[in-house]
Enzyme design. Sequence first.
Site, PDB file in Angstrom:
ATOM      1  N   ASP A 147       0.853  -1.189   0.000  1.00 11.70           N
ATOM      2  CA  ASP A 147       0.000   0.000   0.000  1.00 11.70           C
ATOM      3  C   ASP A 147       0.890   1.242   0.000  1.00 11.70           C
ATOM      4  OD1 ASP A 147      -3.227   0.495   0.992  1.00 11.70           O
ATOM      5  OD2 ASP A 147      -1.839   2.188   1.054  1.00 11.70           O
ATOM      6  N   ILE A 148       0.490   2.241  -0.799  1.00 15.78           N
ATOM      7  CA  ILE A 148       1.292   3.460  -0.937  1.00 15.78           C
ATOM      8  C   ILE A 148       1.230   4.312   0.339  1.00 15.78           C
ATOM      9  CG2 ILE A 148      -0.472   5.009  -1.916  1.00 15.78           C
ATOM     10  CD1 ILE A 148       1.637   5.738  -4.088  1.00 15.78           C
TER      11      ILE A 148
ATOM     12  N   ASN B   6     -12.903  -3.365   2.433  1.00 15.31           N
ATOM     13  CA  ASN B   6     -13.855  -2.267   2.512  1.00 15.31           C
ATOM     14  C   ASN B   6     -14.773  -2.429   1.304  1.00 15.31           C
ATOM     15  OD1 ASN B   6     -12.798  -0.994   4.829  1.00 15.31           O
ATOM     16  ND2 ASN B   6     -11.164  -0.076   3.595  1.00 15.31           N
TER      17      ASN B   6
ATOM     18  N   GLN C 121     -14.294   2.396   1.058  1.00 16.40           N
ATOM     19  CA  GLN C 121     -13.685   1.911  -0.186  1.00 16.40           C
ATOM     20  C   GLN C 121     -13.453   3.092  -1.116  1.00 16.40           C
ATOM     21  OE1 GLN C 121     -15.813  -1.176  -2.380  1.00 16.40           O
ATOM     22  NE2 GLN C 121     -14.084  -1.480  -3.780  1.00 16.40           N
TER      23      GLN C 121
ATOM     24  N   HIS D 150      -9.928  -5.313  -3.328  1.00 15.29           N
ATOM     25  CA  HIS D 150      -8.589  -5.521  -2.762  1.00 15.29           C
ATOM     26  C   HIS D 150      -8.734  -5.932  -1.306  1.00 15.29           C
ATOM     27  CE1 HIS D 150      -9.781  -1.294  -2.710  1.00 15.29           C
ATOM     28  NE2 HIS D 150      -9.210  -1.208  -1.527  1.00 15.29           N
ATOM     29  N   LEU D 151      -7.973  -6.943  -0.943  1.00 14.01           N
ATOM     30  CA  LEU D 151      -7.921  -7.415   0.435  1.00 14.01           C
ATOM     31  C   LEU D 151      -6.721  -6.741   1.095  1.00 14.01           C
ATOM     32  CD1 LEU D 151      -9.034  -9.400   2.579  1.00 14.01           C
ATOM     33  CD2 LEU D 151      -7.465 -11.117   1.649  1.00 14.01           C
ATOM     34  N   HIS D 152      -6.994  -5.948   2.145  1.00 12.47           N
ATOM     35  CA  HIS D 152      -5.895  -5.344   2.908  1.00 12.47           C
ATOM     36  C   HIS D 152      -5.318  -6.413   3.837  1.00 12.47           C
ATOM     37  CE1 HIS D 152      -6.834  -0.928   2.263  1.00 12.47           C
ATOM     38  NE2 HIS D 152      -8.033  -1.420   2.007  1.00 12.47           N
TER      39      HIS D 152
HETATM   40  P1  AMP Z   1      -9.707   1.337   0.131  1.00 13.61           P
HETATM   41  O1  AMP Z   1      -9.828   2.678   0.805  1.00 13.61           O
HETATM   42  O2  AMP Z   1     -10.124   0.188   0.983  1.00 13.61           O
HETATM   43  O3  AMP Z   1     -10.383   1.359  -1.229  1.00 13.61           O
HETATM   44  O4  AMP Z   1      -8.169   1.119  -0.107  1.00 13.61           O
HETATM   45  C1  AMP Z   1      -7.480   1.665  -1.175  1.00 13.61           C
HETATM   46  C2  AMP Z   1      -6.032   1.619  -0.808  1.00 13.61           C
HETATM   47  O5  AMP Z   1      -5.270   1.811  -1.985  1.00 13.61           O
HETATM   48  C3  AMP Z   1      -5.605   2.691   0.188  1.00 13.61           C
HETATM   49  O6  AMP Z   1      -5.099   2.088   1.355  1.00 13.61           O
HETATM   50  C4  AMP Z   1      -4.547   3.475  -0.574  1.00 13.61           C
HETATM   51  O7  AMP Z   1      -3.486   3.909   0.250  1.00 13.61           O
HETATM   52  C5  AMP Z   1      -4.093   2.467  -1.618  1.00 13.61           C
HETATM   53  N1  AMP Z   1      -3.512   3.030  -2.831  1.00 13.61           N
HETATM   54  C6  AMP Z   1      -3.985   4.058  -3.566  1.00 13.61           C
HETATM   55  N2  AMP Z   1      -3.193   4.287  -4.630  1.00 13.61           N
HETATM   56  C7  AMP Z   1      -2.193   3.365  -4.564  1.00 13.61           C
HETATM   57  C8  AMP Z   1      -1.051   3.082  -5.362  1.00 13.61           C
HETATM   58  N3  AMP Z   1      -0.761   3.787  -6.476  1.00 13.61           N
HETATM   59  N4  AMP Z   1      -0.226   2.077  -4.996  1.00 13.61           N
HETATM   60  C9  AMP Z   1      -0.499   1.357  -3.870  1.00 13.61           C
HETATM   61  N5  AMP Z   1      -1.558   1.573  -3.078  1.00 13.61           N
HETATM   62  C10 AMP Z   1      -2.391   2.564  -3.404  1.00 13.61           C
END
Ligand code: AMP
Length: 115
Positions: free
Chosen positions: A33-34, A88, A95, A101-103
Amino acid sequence: MEFDPDCLFCKIIQGKIPAEIVFRNENVVAFRDITPQAPTHVLLVPTLHVANAGDLAKLSPTVLGALFTAACEVAASAGLDGYRTVFNTGESVGQSVFHVHLHLLGGRSFSWPPG
Ligand code: AMP
């Protein structure tokens, strides 16, 4: 594989946007995750573009299961003795990217219930 040309995670899967990939097989790609919320914070995504976990459960329980199998492998590689997995599902619960995506979070203690 079916991609959505406008989807951020489809672009990561295809290598069009850089990410630190930590696991890949036919059905699943995992990358860091970024904006990590824990020392280990990895996102596990199906190579197929599907908006959320509910849609994936209907479309392919097998791939849904593959996300958890991959999470288990990534957690073992990271040496985690415990970890949290979270979907989420829907904007109202946070979300923000509509490619399921599974965190996978670990490496610190967590409270319950989550905020
Ligand atoms: P959600 O809020 O559950 O949809 O999670 C989306 C996740 O994607 C968040 O934790 C962000 O930090 C992550 N995210 C967004 N852009 C990127 C990216 N370019 N590379 C890796 N993770 C990302």
